[in-house]
Design a protein around this motif. Structure first.
Motif, PDB file in Angstrom:
ATOM      1  N   PRO B 437       6.266  -6.022   4.236  1.00  0.00           N
ATOM      2  CA  PRO B 437       5.619  -5.439   3.054  1.00  0.00           C
ATOM      3  C   PRO B 437       4.225  -4.887   3.376  1.00  0.00           C
ATOM      4  CG  PRO B 437       6.535  -7.604   2.553  1.00  0.00           C
ATOM      5  CD  PRO B 437       6.685  -7.411   4.023  1.00  0.00           C
ATOM      6  N   TRP B 438       3.508  -5.561   4.224  1.00  0.00           N
ATOM      7  CA  TRP B 438       2.161  -5.106   4.548  1.00  0.00           C
ATOM      8  C   TRP B 438       2.204  -3.714   5.180  1.00  0.00           C
ATOM      9  CZ3 TRP B 438      -0.896  -3.189   8.299  1.00  0.00           C
ATOM     10  CH2 TRP B 438      -2.283  -3.248   8.089  1.00  0.00           C
ATOM     11  N   PHE B 439       3.117  -3.527   6.115  1.00  0.00           N
ATOM     12  CA  PHE B 439       3.205  -2.230   6.794  1.00  0.00           C
ATOM     13  C   PHE B 439       3.622  -1.128   5.821  1.00  0.00           C
ATOM     14  CE2 PHE B 439       3.570  -4.948  10.598  1.00  0.00           C
ATOM     15  CZ  PHE B 439       2.580  -4.370  11.357  1.00  0.00           C
ATOM     16  N   VAL B 440       4.556  -1.449   4.941  1.00  0.00           N
ATOM     17  CA  VAL B 440       5.013  -0.464   3.961  1.00  0.00           C
ATOM     18  C   VAL B 440       3.862  -0.088   3.035  1.00  0.00           C
ATOM     19  CG1 VAL B 440       6.490  -0.163   1.949  1.00  0.00           C
ATOM     20  CG2 VAL B 440       7.435  -1.098   4.081  1.00  0.00           C
ATOM     21  N   ASP B 441       3.121  -1.087   2.587  1.00  0.00           N
ATOM     22  CA  ASP B 441       2.030  -0.822   1.650  1.00  0.00           C
ATOM     23  C   ASP B 441       0.845  -0.152   2.320  1.00  0.00           C
ATOM     24  OD1 ASP B 441       3.587  -2.085  -0.155  1.00  0.00           O
ATOM     25  OD2 ASP B 441       2.472  -3.975  -0.169  1.00  0.00           O
ATOM     26  N   ASN B 442       0.584  -0.483   3.549  1.00  0.00           N
ATOM     27  CA  ASN B 442      -0.672  -0.049   4.156  1.00  0.00           C
ATOM     28  C   ASN B 442      -0.558   1.064   5.178  1.00  0.00           C
ATOM     29  OD1 ASN B 442      -2.858  -2.030   3.124  1.00  0.00           O
ATOM     30  ND2 ASN B 442      -1.106  -3.321   3.627  1.00  0.00           N
ATOM     31  N   ILE B 443       0.604   1.241   5.786  1.00  0.00           N
ATOM     32  CA  ILE B 443       0.704   2.259   6.836  1.00  0.00           C
ATOM     33  C   ILE B 443       1.636   3.396   6.412  1.00  0.00           C
ATOM     34  CG2 ILE B 443       1.100   2.737   9.292  1.00  0.00           C
ATOM     35  CD1 ILE B 443      -1.148   0.737   8.780  1.00  0.00           C
ATOM     36  N   ASN B 444       2.908   3.090   6.264  1.00  0.00           N
ATOM     37  CA  ASN B 444       3.840   4.139   5.883  1.00  0.00           C
ATOM     38  C   ASN B 444       5.094   3.502   5.286  1.00  0.00           C
ATOM     39  OD1 ASN B 444       5.968   6.284   6.146  1.00  0.00           O
ATOM     40  ND2 ASN B 444       4.220   7.391   7.014  1.00  0.00           N
ATOM     41  N   PRO B 445       5.587   4.071   4.182  1.00  0.00           N
ATOM     42  CA  PRO B 445       6.796   3.503   3.554  1.00  0.00           C
ATOM     43  C   PRO B 445       7.988   3.504   4.505  1.00  0.00           C
ATOM     44  CG  PRO B 445       5.826   5.242   2.172  1.00  0.00           C
ATOM     45  CD  PRO B 445       5.020   5.202   3.424  1.00  0.00           C
ATOM     46  N   GLU B 446       7.955   4.401   5.488  1.00  0.00           N
ATOM     47  CA  GLU B 446       9.096   4.503   6.399  1.00  0.00           C
ATOM     48  C   GLU B 446       9.000   3.543   7.587  1.00  0.00           C
ATOM     49  OE1 GLU B 446      11.304   8.038   6.327  1.00  0.00           O
ATOM     50  OE2 GLU B 446      11.067   6.874   4.481  1.00  0.00           O
ATOM     51  N   ASN B 450      12.106   3.239  10.318  1.00  0.00           N
ATOM     52  CA  ASN B 450      12.036   3.809  11.664  1.00  0.00           C
ATOM     53  C   ASN B 450      12.191   2.749  12.741  1.00  0.00           C
ATOM     54  OD1 ASN B 450      11.701   6.241  10.513  1.00  0.00           O
ATOM     55  ND2 ASN B 450       9.629   6.621  11.301  1.00  0.00           N
ATOM     56  N   LYS B 451      11.561   1.620  12.482  1.00  0.00           N
ATOM     57  CA  LYS B 451      11.668   0.528  13.442  1.00  0.00           C
ATOM     58  C   LYS B 451      13.119   0.104  13.603  1.00  0.00           C
ATOM     59  CE  LYS B 451      10.271  -4.234  12.855  1.00  0.00           C
ATOM     60  NZ  LYS B 451       9.141  -4.993  12.321  1.00  0.00           N
ATOM     61  N   SER B 452      13.833  -0.033  12.505  1.00  0.00           N
ATOM     62  CA  SER B 452      15.239  -0.434  12.598  1.00  0.00           C
ATOM     63  C   SER B 452      16.056   0.624  13.320  1.00  0.00           C
ATOM     64  CB  SER B 452      15.838  -0.648  11.209  1.00  0.00           C
ATOM     65  OG  SER B 452      15.025  -1.484  10.465  1.00  0.00           O
ATOM     66  N   ARG B 453      15.769   1.876  13.018  1.00  0.00           N
ATOM     67  CA  ARG B 453      16.506   2.943  13.705  1.00  0.00           C
ATOM     68  C   ARG B 453      16.277   2.872  15.210  1.00  0.00           C
ATOM     69  NH1 ARG B 453      15.664   9.069  12.087  1.00  0.00           N
ATOM     70  NH2 ARG B 453      17.378   9.459  13.545  1.00  0.00           N
ATOM     71  N   ASP B 514       3.458   7.757  13.988  1.00  0.00           N
ATOM     72  CA  ASP B 514       3.707   9.185  14.184  1.00  0.00           C
ATOM     73  C   ASP B 514       4.488   9.459  15.473  1.00  0.00           C
ATOM     74  OD1 ASP B 514       2.387   9.647  11.859  1.00  0.00           O
ATOM     75  OD2 ASP B 514       0.520  10.356  12.788  1.00  0.00           O
ATOM     76  N   LEU B 515       4.151   8.743  16.527  1.00  0.00           N
ATOM     77  CA  LEU B 515       4.835   8.993  17.799  1.00  0.00           C
ATOM     78  C   LEU B 515       6.308   8.611  17.711  1.00  0.00           C
ATOM     79  CD1 LEU B 515       2.204   7.722  20.408  1.00  0.00           C
ATOM     80  CD2 LEU B 515       2.825  10.093  19.920  1.00  0.00           C
ATOM     81  N   LEU B 516       6.574   7.482  17.080  1.00  0.00           N
ATOM     82  CA  LEU B 516       7.965   7.066  16.973  1.00  0.00           C
ATOM     83  C   LEU B 516       8.723   8.025  16.058  1.00  0.00           C
ATOM     84  CD1 LEU B 516      10.055   5.033  17.847  1.00  0.00           C
ATOM     85  CD2 LEU B 516       9.475   3.615  15.879  1.00  0.00           C
ATOM     86  N   ALA B 517       8.074   8.406  14.970  1.00  0.00           N
ATOM     87  CA  ALA B 517       8.722   9.340  14.041  1.00  0.00           C
ATOM     88  C   ALA B 517       9.069  10.646  14.759  1.00  0.00           C
ATOM     89  CB  ALA B 517       7.812   9.598  12.845  1.00  0.00           C
TER      90      ALA B 517
END
Ligand code: ADP
Ligand code: MG
Lengths: 467, 576
Positions: B437-446, B450-453, B514-517
């Motif tokens: 939740p922290w990453f979704v709220d603070n960095i990017n909803p995706e 992306n990590k799972s992908r 951004d790099l992973l995306a």
């Protein structure tokens, strides 16, 4: 305290058990006289009633009425500048027919730990002239970098070549070589001595010889004597000292033997649980002290039992030393000299000794790129053996060929071939230039533009190394 | 206090009689008064571990009691210190004995002469309780040192409190019951300092390492183990974490490792400027350096000294990270001492209480409501050095039972010089779900998607590689060849991150994302191109793909990445 006891109650392997009345200190030096012979030992365990003593020259010839004296002092090494050029036994006695060393100072051989806050960070590049070391596993002054080898491999030749060729880029400075033999054969020892003599190195060497037929317990002393001498030369006499000791495996076997004689709880594979600490106390006596001119660089050699790097001797060593140079049987069989396999080899201090101001700015990148494709090429050999080379993709074929060329041109060199670091880097670039530029993903474009043969031609050696 | 007698000396362990000291009490052995600790009592005999070399100590020499256990001295002046395992400042030891450490030296953990400006924050008549802050000292330019009522103190109303310059021994406040408060606390190192309650691990500890933050994150107050054979990257990782982790205080414990490594760290930390504050890292660091050649009993104690200091700063409400390199050397010190006690050994010669000791240690980590009313945390990263790199050995196994994050170093990756050599299939973080939740709220909803992908691609890649080893990659269907290529990009362009590269050593969250995306975007283009009938070779030779490899090396990466992605778009469009 010069009371003499004739109260040995037990003799067991290298140990004697002595009853006594006065208090005896832990680690104290003990003298044992039997017939006309004087043996020396050290207290391993002391209590009100009994002390346990390890006898360095072995317990052969001792009996219950041999005379034991506790000297009240720990073991010390006599040192003076005249020790340079001498050949001594594994317990520090003259072996060259010369006189005893007349001491200017006496130093405890146990050696106190260098205060970590007083250490200077080692970063002076040492050029050994060997590409697999200089290019990809760079040695720096004050480092301890062992050679892990196997029985029958040319590790001694590699060590000698390093001793002959090692130099720093820059001012000439006074240096010395210390050679400690532990349990090696007379023939091997002669090989070293002859080479030292041929190159004149003996004049600035101190040699300690404990050979295969010398007492095994004495080996526990040998590196301590060598390192105490090294500290004296480096930190009292301002010399840059290179210490080679071989074979650490024999040293460790002696430790194991001592542990077994004391009926200690053994650690892994029968070696004492304190072997890590014991080895660390030797290996850590390398380095540079802030404000002092000299340095101690260590080159221990050890043969891995059964070529097994997970054996406790190489394993614990690798955990303490600042990297390791691996001599590979496979490369040796292919006829490659020096048969150094760079993949499991490592120099942990490489980074502080290379790059701009030390070697050249592209050094790290070239090394990383060589590693990456040599390792990948090696993996592909396995695949090519199964599916055939034709089934590989174009890219994979290139990488496979790269690995072969790398061994023939970069790894392989003459026993007297002394390459400058710039020659080494050039060979690296020449090999990389056979790959498409887009494959050089580990190298910054700015280095490619300067050093890639396509753009640069040969890079020029700018500084001439001096001894 | 009693004075006993040495009965027997064997290495770092001494037996003595005639003492009344309790277990873990500090005693002074021999004429030189060597610092020692009681580690066993049987009958009239005390078994004692000596923190210094015992060469020359004789039976019959005196053993003096001190009546207290080994304590850490806690107060202003700890920051920037470099200690040995029993909190003796190494620079002070050098003043006393030169470049080599000699024995029988007594040096205080902190300077007792220096005056600090104490600013009260409570006033006469206020009622204070244990752990409460009564004043502050500016210990470093950016770090306020809170002066707290010691834990377990009964507290009470303030009778007097003084502003001004004081040494740590001088009284800064007096309570109604007459008890005096100074700026010095002494705390037994083997005891955890109390907190009000431990909190859930919901905030990530940012490390700037893509494989960690992105795949196996650590939480503030969390515990992680980093096991690996020699040369696989334990020390470099711990130093890198110390440099970049978003914590207030760094405690680095070099436990039984190399002197030159400590020299490197002591050289680097004062020079390394923390980008968040523009101040040297050393100003918020404390180093314990008990190298492998220093006495083994002090090595055993170093972990506890480090932990106690960590907890003390946590109690002020700071986020602290303690790294221990290496916990295996600590365990071996226990083994070495236990074997001299002739204790019954457990597995591989380790004492039977190994697991319990490791558990007690890691239990001291955590984010907590502290007595002072705020929140603080101690995160712990422990290196483990398994013999032969074999993770089935007792120290690794007992550690994994305790810690929540496992960064498995893999020597196969090391040999390819893939750093950090953290194996992405074997490692795990049990904080993963708590932190999402922290990453979704603070960095990017995706972030999580992306990590799972990426993880799924790597998993598939591992399976495909086994097939490739049998038949070669050309025999695979085209879409699987693309998967191999994309996995290779994730591994080489994203997971690989050199600690030696001036820019890439630290990667902010947004750049990580951004790099992973961008790599995943390449995959989308590639799959689309395949369906349009393009060949794998065509796709693989899109120039923008190689250009993507180097974006991570740029500090102002965003315009570069935009350009590469624009090129990628037009290059794919141009394929026919
Ligand atoms: N993250 C990294 N980036 C670049 N190089 C690394 C990294 N980790 C390790 N290395 C290389 O590997 C060597 C050994 O790493 P180190 O951390 O000392 O290993 P360990 O502590 O596990 O024995 C280092 O000297 C360095 O050359
Ligand atoms: Mg390490």
């Amino acid at each position: 305290m010069t009371k003499e006891y004739k109260t040995i109650t037990e003799i067991k392997g290298p140990l004697i058990f002595v009853e006594k009345t006065e208090p005896v200190g832990y680690n104290e030096l003990v003298e044992i006289r039997t017939g006309g012979e004087l043996k020396r030992g050290q207290v391993l365990d002391t209590s009100d009633e009994i002390v346990v003593v390890q006898v360095f020259e072995g317990t052969g010839g001792l009996s219950k009425d041999s005379a034991v004296t506790f000297t009240g002092d720990v073991i010390k090494m006599p040192l003076s500048p005249s020790i340079i050029g001498r050949v001594l036994s594994g317990s520090g006695r003259p072996r060259d027919g010369g006189p005893e060393i007349v001491p200017e100072v006496l130093r405890e051989i146990a050696g106190a730990a260098i205060n970590p806050a007083c250490r200077e960070k080692p970063r002076a590049f040492i050029q050994t002239g060997i590409s697999t070391i200089d290019g990809t596993n760079t040695l720096v002054r004050g480092q301890k970098l062992p050679i892990f080898s196997g029985a029958g491999l040319p590790h001694n030749d590699v060590a000698l070549q390093i001793a002959r060729q090692a130099k720093t880029l820059g001012e000439a400075e006074s240096f010395a070589v210390i050679f400690c033999a532990m349990g090696i054969t007379n023939e091997e020892a002669q090989h070293f001595l002859a080479d030292f003599e041929r190159t004149g190195a003996l004049e600035r060497a101190v040699v300690f010889l404990n050979l295969a037929d010398d007492p095994a317990v004495e080996r526990i002393l040998t590196p301590r004597l060598g390192l105490t001498t090294a500290e004296y030369l480096a930190f009292d006499l301002d010399m840059h000292v290179l210490i080679i000791y071989t074979d650490m495996t024999n040293y460790c076997e002696s430790l194991r033997q001592m542990g077994a004689a004391r009926e200690e709880v053994p650690g892994r594979r029968g070696y004492p649980g304190y072997m890590y600490t014991d080895l660390a106390i030797q290996y850590e006596r390398a380095g540079i002290i802030r404000g002092k001119k000299g340095s101690i660089t260590q080159f221990p050699i050890l043969t891995m039992p059964g070529d097994d790097i997970t054996h406790p001797i190489p394993d614990l060593s690798g955990y303490i030393t600042e990297g390791q140079i691996i001599v590979s049987r496979e490369l040796h069989r292919k006829g490659i000299y020096p048969p150094i396999d760079i993949r499991p080899s490592l120099s942990r201090l490489m980074n502080s000794g290379i790059g701009k101001g030390h070697t050249r700015e592209d050094h790290r990148a070239v090394s990383d790129q060589l590693y990456a494709y040599y390792a990948e090429g090696n993996d592909l050999r396995g695949l090519a053996a199964i599916v055939g080379k034709e089934a590989l993709s174009e890219r994979d074929k290139l990488v496979l060929e790269f690995a072969d060329k790398f061994e023939k041109r970069f790894v392989n060199q003459g026993r007297d071939e002394d390459r400058t670091i710039f020659e080494t880097l050039q060979i690296g670039w020449d090999l990389l230039a056979d790959l498409p530029e887009s494959m050089l993903t580990r190298i910054d474009d700015k280095f490619i533009k300067v050093y890639h043969p396509k753009y640069a031609g040969a890079a020029k050696a700018t500084e001439a190394p001096k001894k | 206090m009693e004075v006993g007698k040495v009965k027997r000396v064997a290495g770092p362990v001494v037996q003595a009689t005639g003492l009344k000291a309790s277990m873990y009490d500090l005693v002074l052995v021999g004429e030189e008064g060597l610092m020692s600790e009681v580690i066993g009592i049987s009958g009239n005999k005390h078994v004692i571990q000596v923190y210094e070399d015992t060469g020359g100590v004789r039976p019959g020499e005196p053993v003096k009691e001190t009546g207290a256990p080994l304590v850490a001295q806690l107060g202003p002046g700890i920051l920037t210190s470099i200690y040995d395992g029993i909190q003796r400042p190494l620079t002070k030891l050098a003043e006393e004995s030169g470049d080599f450490i000699s024995r029988g030296l007594f040096v205080d953990g902190i300077d007792h002469k220096k005056k600090w400006e104490f600013k009260p924050i409570v006033k006469k008549g206020d009622v204070v309780k244990a752990g409460q802050t009564i004043g502050e000292v500016q210990e470093q330019l950016l770090i306020k040192h809170k002066i707290m009522v010691p834990p377990r103190h009964k507290g009470g109303a303030i009778k007097e409190i003084y502003a001004g310059n004081f040494t740590i021994d001088e009284t800064v406040a007096v309570l109604e019951d007459g008890s005096k408060i100074t700026m010095l606390q002494k705390w037994p190192v083997r005891q955890a300092r109390p907190t009000i309650k431990k909190l859930a691990p919901t905030i990530p500890l940012r490390t700037g390492q893509r494989v960690i933050d992105g795949f196996f994150p650590l939480a503030k107050g969390g515990t992680a183990a980093i096991p690996g054979g020699f040369g696989t990257g334990k020390t470099v990782m711990q130093q890198t974490l110390s440099k970049w982790a978003d914590v207030d205080i760094v405690v680095y414990v070099g436990c039984g490792e190399r002197g030159n490594e400590m020299a490197d760290l002591l050289h680097e930390f004062p020079e390394l400027v923390d980008p968040r504050t523009n101040r040297p890292l050393m100003e918020r660091s404390i180093v314990f350096a008990n190298t492998s050649n220093m006495p083994v009993a002090a090595r055993e104690a170093s972990i506890y000294s480090g932990m106690t200091v960590s907890e003390y700063y946590r109690d002020m409400g700071y986020d602290v990270m303690m790294t221990a390199d290496s916990t295996s050397r600590w365990a071996e010190a226990m083994r070495e001492l236990a074997s001299r006690l002739e204790e019954m050994p457990g597995e591989e010669g380790y004492p039977a209480y190994l697991g319990a000791r490791l558990a007690d240690f890691y239990e001291r980590a955590g984010r907590a409501d502290v007595l002072d009313g705020g929140q603080g945390s101690v995160s712990v990263v422990g290196a483990v050095s398994p013999p032969g790199g074999d993770f089935t050995e007792p120290v690794t196994q007992n550690t994994l039972r305790m810690v929540k994050v496992f960064w498995a170093l893999d020597s196969k990756l090391t040999q390819r010089r893939h750093f950090p050599s953290i194996n992405w299939l074997d490692s795990y973080s049990l904080y993963d779900k708590d932190l999402e939740p922290w990453f979704v709220d603070n960095i990017n909803p995706e972030w999580n998607k992306n990590k799972s992908r990426a993880m799924a691609l790597l998993q598939e890649n591992a399976e495909l590689e086994e097939i490739v080893m049998l038949v070669g990659s050309d025999a695979l269907p085209e879409d699987q060849q693309i998967t191999l290529e994309v996995a290779r990009m994730i591994i080489n362009f994203w997971l690989a991150q050199s600690a030696m590269h001036p820019v890439d050593t630290f990667c902010p969250y947004k750049k990580q994302f951004d790099l992973l995306a961008a790599i995943l975007k390449f995959r989308d283009y590639a799959v689309d191109a395949l369906t349009k009938g393009m060949s794998v070779d065509q796709i693989k030779s899109v120039p923008a793909k190689d250009a993507l490899a180097k974006v991570r090396l740029e500090s102002e990466y965003e315009p570069v990445l935009q350009k590469v992605m624009a090129e990628m778009d037009s290059e794919f469009k141009a394929l026919k």
